[in-house]
Scaffold this active site. Structure first.
Site, mmCIF file in Angstrom:
data_model
loop_
_atom_site.group_PDB
_atom_site.id
_atom_site.type_symbol
_atom_site.label_atom_id
_atom_site.label_comp_id
_atom_site.label_asym_id
_atom_site.label_seq_id
_atom_site.Cartn_x
_atom_site.Cartn_y
_atom_site.Cartn_z
ATOM 1 N N ARG A 251 0.830 -1.219 0.000
ATOM 2 C CA ARG A 251 0.000 0.000 0.000
ATOM 3 C C ARG A 251 0.855 1.255 0.000
ATOM 4 O O ARG A 251 0.437 2.304 -0.487
ATOM 5 C CB ARG A 251 -0.974 -0.032 1.183
ATOM 6 C CG ARG A 251 -2.171 -0.923 0.878
ATOM 7 C CD ARG A 251 -2.910 -1.307 2.127
ATOM 8 N NE ARG A 251 -2.338 -2.486 2.738
ATOM 9 C CZ ARG A 251 -2.537 -2.862 3.992
ATOM 10 N NH1 ARG A 251 -3.286 -2.140 4.775
ATOM 11 N NH2 ARG A 251 -1.980 -3.956 4.447
ATOM 12 N N GLU B 230 4.239 -8.938 14.263
ATOM 13 C CA GLU B 230 3.557 -9.218 15.526
ATOM 14 C C GLU B 230 3.923 -10.628 16.025
ATOM 15 O O GLU B 230 4.220 -10.821 17.188
ATOM 16 C CB GLU B 230 2.049 -9.085 15.322
ATOM 17 C CG GLU B 230 1.329 -8.829 16.624
ATOM 18 C CD GLU B 230 -0.153 -8.588 16.400
ATOM 19 O OE1 GLU B 230 -0.567 -8.424 15.234
ATOM 20 O OE2 GLU B 230 -0.887 -8.590 17.398
HETATM 21 P P1 AMP Z 1 3.816 -2.516 12.128
HETATM 22 O O1 AMP Z 1 5.102 -3.053 11.567
HETATM 23 O O2 AMP Z 1 3.343 -3.246 13.340
HETATM 24 O O3 AMP Z 1 3.897 -1.004 12.349
HETATM 25 O O4 AMP Z 1 2.686 -2.784 11.047
HETATM 26 C C1 AMP Z 1 2.538 -1.947 9.950
HETATM 27 C C2 AMP Z 1 2.217 -2.690 8.685
HETATM 28 O O5 AMP Z 1 1.198 -3.669 8.877
HETATM 29 C C3 AMP Z 1 1.718 -1.721 7.644
HETATM 30 O O6 AMP Z 1 2.319 -2.039 6.397
HETATM 31 C C4 AMP Z 1 0.209 -1.905 7.651
HETATM 32 O O7 AMP Z 1 -0.290 -1.841 6.347
HETATM 33 C C5 AMP Z 1 -0.031 -3.282 8.283
HETATM 34 N N1 AMP Z 1 -1.030 -3.236 9.388
HETATM 35 C C6 AMP Z 1 -0.790 -3.429 10.712
HETATM 36 N N2 AMP Z 1 -1.910 -3.349 11.448
HETATM 37 C C7 AMP Z 1 -2.915 -3.061 10.590
HETATM 38 C C8 AMP Z 1 -4.339 -2.820 10.741
HETATM 39 N N3 AMP Z 1 -4.965 -2.842 11.939
HETATM 40 N N4 AMP Z 1 -5.055 -2.531 9.622
HETATM 41 C C9 AMP Z 1 -4.452 -2.480 8.407
HETATM 42 N N5 AMP Z 1 -3.122 -2.706 8.192
HETATM 43 C C10 AMP Z 1 -2.350 -2.995 9.272
#
Ligand code: AMP
Length: 181
Positions: free
Chosen positions: A64, A101
């Site tokens: 995205r 995660e």
């Molecule tokens: P993080 O590495 O935990 O900051 O996760 C960010 C990535 O995971 C981004 O590329 C987001 O597109 C995707 N992502 C994480 N949580 C969500 C959510 N609740 N809704 C949509 N995309 C998410």
């Protein structure tokens, strides 16, 4: 803090409960991208702090971040650089592990995508734990980029990602915030 007109942007984002697994509220930006006014406003607001600044490259995180990053790059007259999941880029790459995660993955950038000292904006749709963006910042710095800032439409502040990036010395721009995961 939300920006002016955040309500309109928020209304353009669709929430899918329990996707891709129970307990996750998936923030779906395809509805925002499909709304011409919301898409334009989001891109304009993302770049607003750098109006008139010299930006060499915009780096987008697969997938995205490619859509938003391409529009942002056009807006600020910069080049676009993709950061991809491992094994997708055809030329010589630099690779970085990053935390998910559950578990870890690896992302890559072309080794010659950025010249030393180039000023780069990082773009993705959403920041949660910040693991993905942290990996991207490390990759960019490894190939000599000066990371000016990281920009996201959506912040999930309870997960602490934006603070994590600020501790790395990277200013963070987000447009709307949602509670929870
Ligand atoms: P993080 O590495 O935990 O900051 O996760 C960010 C990535 O995971 C981004 O590329 C987001 O597109 C995707 N992502 C994480 N949580 C969500 C959510 N609740 N809704 C949509 N995309 C998410």
């Amino acid at each position: 803090m939300d920006i002016p007109f955040a309500h309109d942007l928020k209304a353009a984002i669709r929430t899918i409960p329990d996707y891709p697994k129970p307990g996750i509220m998936f923030r779906d930006i395809t509805t925002l991208l499909g709304d011409a006014r919301a898409f334009r406003r989001a891109v304009d607001e993302l770049v607003q702090p750098w109006a008139g600044a010299k930006i060499d490259k915009v780096a987008g995180i697969e997938a995205r971040g490619f859509i938003l990053g391409g529009a942002v790059a056009h807006q600020v007259s910069a080049g676009f650089v993709p950061i991809r999941k491992k094994g997708k880029l055809p030329h010589q790459t630099v690779r970085m592990a990053y935390a998910l995660e559950y578990g870890a993955d690896e992302m890559e950038i072309h080794v010659d995508a950025i010249s030393k000292g180039e000023r780069v904006l990082l773009v993705d749709d959403l920041i949660a734990t910040g693991g993905t963006a942290e990996g991207a910042i490390k990759l960019l710095r490894q190939i000599g980029a000066e990371v000016l800032a990281a920009c996201f439409i959506i912040d999930l502040p309870e997960l602490g990602g934006a603070d994590k990036l600020r501790k790395l010395g990277v200013p963070v721009r987000t447009l709307v915030a949602f509670e929870g995961h």
